[in-house]
Every structure is written in C-alpha cells, then in structure tokens.
Design a protein around this motif. Sequence first.
Motif, PDB file in Angstrom:
ATOM      1  N   ILE A 126      31.207  48.798  41.578  1.00  0.00           N
ATOM      2  CA  ILE A 126      32.194  48.180  40.668  1.00  0.00           C
ATOM      3  C   ILE A 126      33.427  47.740  41.467  1.00  0.00           C
ATOM      4  N   ARG A 127      33.829  48.589  42.379  1.00  0.00           N
ATOM      5  CA  ARG A 127      35.006  48.238  43.221  1.00  0.00           C
ATOM      6  C   ARG A 127      34.699  47.002  44.078  1.00  0.00           C
ATOM      7  N   GLU A 128      33.502  46.994  44.681  1.00  0.00           N
ATOM      8  CA  GLU A 128      33.123  45.855  45.552  1.00  0.00           C
ATOM      9  C   GLU A 128      33.089  44.537  44.779  1.00  0.00           C
ATOM     10  N   HIS A 129      32.765  44.627  43.486  1.00  0.00           N
ATOM     11  CA  HIS A 129      32.665  43.399  42.685  1.00  0.00           C
ATOM     12  C   HIS A 129      34.009  43.011  42.057  1.00  0.00           C
ATOM     13  N   GLU A 139      43.813  37.235  41.258  1.00  0.00           N
ATOM     14  CA  GLU A 139      44.051  38.092  42.427  1.00  0.00           C
ATOM     15  C   GLU A 139      43.825  39.571  42.143  1.00  0.00           C
ATOM     16  N   ARG A 140      43.878  39.941  40.845  1.00  0.00           N
ATOM     17  CA  ARG A 140      43.788  41.381  40.566  1.00  0.00           C
ATOM     18  C   ARG A 140      43.154  41.639  39.209  1.00  0.00           C
ATOM     19  N   ILE A 141      42.154  42.509  39.196  1.00  0.00           N
ATOM     20  CA  ILE A 141      41.528  42.925  37.936  1.00  0.00           C
ATOM     21  C   ILE A 141      41.708  44.442  37.816  1.00  0.00           C
ATOM     22  N   VAL A 159      29.410  44.819  36.274  1.00  0.00           N
ATOM     23  CA  VAL A 159      29.307  43.997  37.493  1.00  0.00           C
ATOM     24  C   VAL A 159      29.128  42.513  37.116  1.00  0.00           C
ATOM     25  N   THR A 160      28.326  42.251  36.093  1.00  0.00           N
ATOM     26  CA  THR A 160      28.150  40.859  35.635  1.00  0.00           C
ATOM     27  C   THR A 160      29.482  40.285  35.144  1.00  0.00           C
ATOM     28  N   ILE A 161      30.235  41.101  34.409  1.00  0.00           N
ATOM     29  CA  ILE A 161      31.556  40.650  33.912  1.00  0.00           C
ATOM     30  C   ILE A 161      32.469  40.336  35.093  1.00  0.00           C
TER      31      ILE A 161
END
Length: 288
Positions: free
Chosen positions: A118-121, A96-98, A82-84
């Motif tokens: 994780i998805r929300e971040h 735009e996309r990870i 989440v920090t990353i």
Amino acid sequence: MLYEGTIYRPPSEAYSLIVQITVGCSHNGCTFCNMYKDKQFHIHTLDQVLADLNEARLLYNYVDRMFLADGDALIYKTEDLVTILDTIRELFPECERITSYATPRSLLLKTPEELSLIREHGLEMLYMGLESGSDTILKRVNKGHTSAEIVEAGRKAKAAGFTLSVTILSGLGGEELWKEHAVETGKAVSLMKPDYVGEMTLNIIPGTRLYEETKAGQFAMPDPKLILEETKLLIDSIDNEGCVFRSNHVSNYVNIRGTFNSGRASMIKQIDDALERNTFKVRHYTNM
Ligand code: SF4
C-alpha cells in the motif's frame, strides 16, 4: 461524488481533496467520540470510488493533496486499495500526497507485506489515534486496544515506510489520572516514534457516554491550568528525536509547536509563560 454524513479530516488536510472510500469508523465505540455515531460502518464499492475519482478529475484542474476518508480507510481490502491508489496516480499525476486515517485495528490486521505494498503504491501518511498511553484510561474510554497494541500498530506503519501522525487527547485521564495520562502517553510516544504528534483537548460532547459519566460525577475534566500542567509533563516524558509536536487545534488552551528533543525546553517555557501571564485561551469544554 458520493459523500455520506458529516465528513471529518485532520486539520492539516484542510486543502486536500477528500474522497470517501469508507463510511464511519470500524470501531465506533470510544466513550468520548461522536464523530461517526450517525453512521453504520461500511465501505464504498470499488466501482463507486473509481467513479468518484473520474468525476473529481472533471471537476478539479489541480489536486496536489488527497485524503481518503472516513475514520478507517486503511481497512479497505488491500488489492482494491492498491487499485484506488494506482487510479489516483494515473488520473492525478500532479498529486503529491495521499493520506488517510488508520485505526490500530486495521494496522494490526494487515500483514507487513500488505502495508508495504500500500505504501509503495502511494499512500504516504497515516493519522492514528493513540489518545492515551495509559491502559487504565484506554479501558475506561473503550478504545478497544491496549497501549502496547497501539504502539505495535504504529511501529508496523513506520516499518512499512509510512509517515505517521498520532493524536493524543489531553484531559482524557480526568482530574484523577492526569499524571498517569501524561507519563504513560509520553512513554507510548517514545516507544512508537511517530513523525508527528498532534495534541487536542478533550471536549465533552452531549450524546456521548463520557457526557453521561461526567453528569453522574464519575468523570471530572481537569481545569485549564491542570491541562497545561499535564501537557508540560507529557512533553517532558517524550523522547523521540525529530518528532514534530503540535498543540494548535482550536480545542487547545495554548498554541504550541516544536520539534523533539531539542525543542522540549522551549515548548515547556511557552506553557510556563502562558501560565504566569494568564494568557491561555478560555474555552468551554462541555455544553453541560
Ligand atoms: S477509533 Fe477514533 S473515530 Fe473511532 S470511535 Fe474511537 S475516536 Fe472515534
């Protein structure tokens, strides 16, 4: 930026910035795979990854896509992942996309709440290998999971809101189990309901256990025509409305792209045409 060993990414991430947050594959046991044989699985520390992101910001003016490598980035500790992701958002507002690879194991280990977080971040899309829906074949190739477990992992990813792309490997059942491979893989895809299915054709690579099994006569790779018959049966066995099917990797004999379920007949026709006109690619699937 720190990169260790050969870096792999899905074909659709050709223009993405690759940031290696883990090294290798946490399973690293499939008999056909040599991708990470030279690497002992480990993670890059959070400090290292954050330093890489800061360096990348200095190096690149515009990054609209980012791929987190290697073979199982999702295994990263949730809090640190989440920090990353937050740091990527902060440093690369244009991104735009990870995306990343995920193994069934890492998806099964994370709780639904962790996956949603994780998805929300910002991690949006996961690439996962199904390879085959047949338990017999999965056991033979030491995938480390049953078909039901891989389906469950995929459904967990979908339930958390990820876009899911699944890879399947034509030829993996050999001459003996090609029908079972096609039908059971079709069933697994229909149950899992990924957004994308990418089909690749098995390459028998020196140094792998499958190479030795093939040399010893324990495995026989189907010929190109049989591979295409297998792909037809696979396509006929998939019921997954809206799923994009791509068989356009360099390893494939015919380039096929279509969307289920309406595109099924047209994809099968493309294969029939290639078989009738003998216009499928000739390639070598083994270096033996
Ligand atoms: S899980 Fe994927 S990367 Fe890991 S050994 Fe199997 S095929 Fe290779």
